[in-house]
Design an enzyme around this catalytic site. Structure first.
Site, PDB file in Angstrom:
ATOM      1  N   CYS A 269       0.790  -1.241   0.000  1.00 27.94           N
ATOM      2  CA  CYS A 269       0.000   0.000   0.000  1.00 27.94           C
ATOM      3  C   CYS A 269       0.820   1.288   0.000  1.00 27.94           C
ATOM      4  O   CYS A 269       0.699   2.084  -0.931  1.00 27.94           O
ATOM      5  CB  CYS A 269      -0.964  -0.009   1.172  1.00 27.94           C
ATOM      6  SG  CYS A 269      -2.288  -1.206   0.945  1.00 27.94           S
TER       7      CYS A 269
HETATM    8  P1  NAD Z   1      -5.100  -8.542  -3.674  1.00 27.05           P
HETATM    9  O1  NAD Z   1      -4.370  -8.348  -4.939  1.00 27.05           O
HETATM   10  O2  NAD Z   1      -4.504  -9.315  -2.544  1.00 27.05           O
HETATM   11  O3  NAD Z   1      -6.533  -9.203  -3.990  1.00 27.05           O
HETATM   12  C1  NAD Z   1      -7.351  -8.848  -5.064  1.00 27.05           C
HETATM   13  C2  NAD Z   1      -8.080 -10.097  -5.495  1.00 27.05           C
HETATM   14  O4  NAD Z   1      -9.085  -9.775  -6.468  1.00 27.05           O
HETATM   15  C3  NAD Z   1      -7.173 -11.131  -6.161  1.00 27.05           C
HETATM   16  O5  NAD Z   1      -7.300 -12.365  -5.486  1.00 27.05           O
HETATM   17  C4  NAD Z   1      -7.699 -11.207  -7.601  1.00 27.05           C
HETATM   18  O6  NAD Z   1      -7.561 -12.498  -8.177  1.00 27.05           O
HETATM   19  C5  NAD Z   1      -9.160 -10.830  -7.402  1.00 27.05           C
HETATM   20  N1  NAD Z   1      -9.838 -10.336  -8.619  1.00 27.05           N
HETATM   21  C6  NAD Z   1      -9.371  -9.450  -9.530  1.00 27.05           C
HETATM   22  N2  NAD Z   1     -10.301  -9.218 -10.482  1.00 27.05           N
HETATM   23  C7  NAD Z   1     -11.391  -9.966 -10.160  1.00 27.05           C
HETATM   24  C8  NAD Z   1     -12.668 -10.161 -10.746  1.00 27.05           C
HETATM   25  N3  NAD Z   1     -13.036  -9.516 -11.861  1.00 27.05           N
HETATM   26  N4  NAD Z   1     -13.519 -11.014 -10.161  1.00 27.05           N
HETATM   27  C9  NAD Z   1     -13.181 -11.667  -9.030  1.00 27.05           C
HETATM   28  N5  NAD Z   1     -11.970 -11.520  -8.428  1.00 27.05           N
HETATM   29  C10 NAD Z   1     -11.092 -10.688  -8.970  1.00 27.05           C
HETATM   30  O7  NAD Z   1      -5.474  -7.082  -3.179  1.00 27.05           O
HETATM   31  P2  NAD Z   1      -5.718  -6.558  -1.683  1.00 27.05           P
HETATM   32  O8  NAD Z   1      -4.427  -6.467  -0.956  1.00 27.05           O
HETATM   33  O9  NAD Z   1      -6.868  -7.270  -1.080  1.00 27.05           O
HETATM   34  O10 NAD Z   1      -6.164  -5.060  -2.016  1.00 27.05           O
HETATM   35  C11 NAD Z   1      -7.362  -4.797  -2.714  1.00 27.05           C
HETATM   36  C12 NAD Z   1      -7.523  -3.286  -2.806  1.00 27.05           C
HETATM   37  O11 NAD Z   1      -7.636  -2.741  -1.487  1.00 27.05           O
HETATM   38  C13 NAD Z   1      -6.343  -2.572  -3.456  1.00 27.05           C
HETATM   39  O12 NAD Z   1      -6.825  -1.444  -4.157  1.00 27.05           O
HETATM   40  C14 NAD Z   1      -5.503  -2.127  -2.270  1.00 27.05           C
HETATM   41  O13 NAD Z   1      -4.717  -0.999  -2.572  1.00 27.05           O
HETATM   42  C15 NAD Z   1      -6.578  -1.810  -1.243  1.00 27.05           C
HETATM   43  N6  NAD Z   1      -6.170  -1.979   0.146  1.00 27.05           N
HETATM   44  C16 NAD Z   1      -5.342  -2.997   0.524  1.00 27.05           C
HETATM   45  C17 NAD Z   1      -4.971  -3.140   1.856  1.00 27.05           C
HETATM   46  C18 NAD Z   1      -4.030  -4.232   2.296  1.00 27.05           C
HETATM   47  O14 NAD Z   1      -3.530  -4.167   3.421  1.00 27.05           O
HETATM   48  N7  NAD Z   1      -3.744  -5.235   1.504  1.00 27.05           N
HETATM   49  C19 NAD Z   1      -5.459  -2.237   2.817  1.00 27.05           C
HETATM   50  C20 NAD Z   1      -6.350  -1.240   2.409  1.00 27.05           C
HETATM   51  C21 NAD Z   1      -6.690  -1.114   1.074  1.00 27.05           C
END
Ligand code: NAD
Length: 441
Positions: A269
């Site tokens: 992030c």
């Molecule tokens: P991640 O990459 O771990 O997970 C995203 C998931 O979405 C993946 O498993 C992917 O296969 C799936 N995906 C993508 N397109 C899809 C679709 N069309 N249908 C179904 N599944 C689909 O991401 P994350 O770490 O969970 O982060 C998600 C968002 O939240 C990002 O924008 C990130 O910046 C934000 N965020 C993350 C955190 C964190 O600590 N990881 C904290 C706050 C915000």
């Protein structure tokens, strides 16, 4: 409810809503990840989450699917939690957001009532209005505010304490496009958190998107600020940044959190969000100096630790260096943006032989470093015969080490990259250096 994406945010949210009694469906495109979740296995390490996942699966409250359209059709709310990774130029790649929005739009063609679509992914200001809304309207044939609702609600959870953050957030920020969705979300969160509901603030969607970037940028700035002070302290006899941080942290206007000097921040992030905000800012015609300096200081920190080793060992060619910790922080196996990567790459470039050990991230470390480093099964193995050791991740297991634990090293040189040791317990017993610790007078 439908949660699109079974990553950190999606999986934790899905489990949380299911545990609260809602019928939640996580839609995940990656078949391996989907199967893992359906089997009650986490695709990543997150403390406490595995047993919660198993409970909500066996209670029937959580299900897993690969069909966005079908899930949207039989639910009332859809949370969009797909990834928004960095592009080479720092801007965010919206491919997952666009694709998922198209699929949600198709699902909304035949809604069985007013459906709420909530964007939870981190996206630059304007994305919900300019990208998500037109796609949803085009593919559904409907209109926001008439046939379905739309809002952006940024997520602030931290990996390693994701469940705790989901249960007790400091705040809930709602950026609604239509009034009905705003009122619905406020009520939804009040019911969900009951008496423990945090402050709920409402605003427009683009401002809510900006809140997320400002939040992370400020925290990152705080870390780089104390690291800059640490780098100056290190040049002055008998000055220790830890005392400086403790003292300034007592000032209510400053606060002690995020003032831990060391190798800097990593993860999926902070670096990504800072780069995205910088990129967006430049696109709009403003050059952001503070954000730029924050990243510059951060990228320099691991190299300073390498220089500290080099000052003692001189040439690093063939020297055996034990690296304690690979994940970007304790409590996770995530190595995205980890400082260990910059540090190890630099040491390898200087010809050192690297042995790494991490309590949870060895599988990911193998993916990142391949055959370029040696892998140890324990701290003892990592340190045995080493010419130097560097603490890179502040795992409890490393915090408990005392000078005799470094006794099997060839040369007992320790560089504390995370300030986990009290200098008074180490100085004079082994060769001890720490980021932000000035030389002895
Ligand atoms: P991640 O990459 O771990 O997970 C995203 C998931 O979405 C993946 O498993 C992917 O296969 C799936 N995906 C993508 N397109 C899809 C679709 N069309 N249908 C179904 N599944 C689909 O991401 P994350 O770490 O969970 O982060 C998600 C968002 O939240 C990002 O924008 C990130 O910046 C934000 N965020 C993350 C955190 C964190 O600590 N990881 C904290 C706050 C915000």
């Amino acid at each position: 409810m439908t949660v699109i994406g079974g990553g950190y945010v999606g999986l934790v949210s899905g489990c949380f809503y299911a545990k609260a009694g809602h019928d939640a469906t996580i839609v995940e495109v990656d078949s391996r990840r989907r199967a893992q979740i359906a089997d009650g296995e986490l695709p990543f390490y997150e403390p406490g989450l595995r047993s919660i996942l198993r409970n909500v699966l066996s209670s029937g409250k959580l299900s897993v699917s690969d069909d966005v359209c079908a899930a949207v059709r039989r639910t009332e709310i859809t949370f969009l939690t797909v990834g928004t990774p960095s592009r080479r130029d720092g801007s965010i790649n919206l491919a997952q957001v666009r694709k998922a929005s198209r699929e949600i739009g198709n699902g909304l063609r035949r809604p069985h009532g007013y459906h709420y679509v909530i964007v939870r992914s981190t996206v630059v200001p304007g994305t919900t209005l300019r990208v998500v809304k037109p796609i949803l309207e085009k593919h559904s044939g409907g209109r926001v505010g008439r046939s379905f609702g739309l809002a952006m609600q940024p997520e602030f959870l931290r990996e390693g304490s994701a469940w705790e953050d989901m249960e007790s957030p400091d705040k809930i920020v709602i950026g609604a496009v239509d009034d009905r969705t705003r009122d619905f979300l406020v009520g939804f969160h009040k019911r969900l958190h009951k008496r423990h509901a945090p402050p709920i603030v409402t605003m427009n969607a683009s401002t809510a998107e900006m809140v997320k970037y400002a939040n992370n940028s400020f925290l990152a700035c705080k870390i780089s600020f104390i690291n800059e002070i640490a780098n100056i302290c290190q040049l002055i006899a008998s000055v220790d940044v830890m005392h400086v941080a403790d003292a300034i942290g007592l000032d209510k206007r400053i606060g002690r959190s995020f003032l831990d000097a060391g190798l800097g921040f990593g993860g999926s992030c902070f670096p990504k969000d800072l780069r995205a905000l910088m990129r967006e800012s430049r696109r709009l015609g403003y050059s952001p100096s503070v954000l730029k300096a924050t990243l510059e200081v951060n990228d320099r920190q691991p190299l300073i630790a390498v220089e500290m080793v080099r000052t003692s060992l001189r040439a690093l060619k063939g020297k055996r260096i034990g690296v304690l910790g690979c994940s970007f922080k304790p409590g996770t196996d995530d190595m995205r943006g980890a400082r260990s990567i910059i540090l190890v790459n630099r040491l390898l470039k200087l010809g050192a032989h690297i042995v790494v050990y991490d309590p949870k991230a060895m599988e990911n470390a193998r993916k990142v470093f391949g055959t370029r480093v040696e892998y140890a099964d324990s701290v003892e193995e990592c340190l045995a015969g080493a010419d130097a050791a560097i603490t890179v991740t502040e795992w409890d297991e490393f915090k408990q080490l005392t000078p005799p634990d470094f006794g099997r090293m060839k040369r007992q040189l320790v560089v504390d990259g995370r300030r986990i040791y009290r200098p008074s317990e180490f100085l004079g017993k082994i060769e001890f250096k720490a980021l932000g610790l000035g030389p002895l007078a």
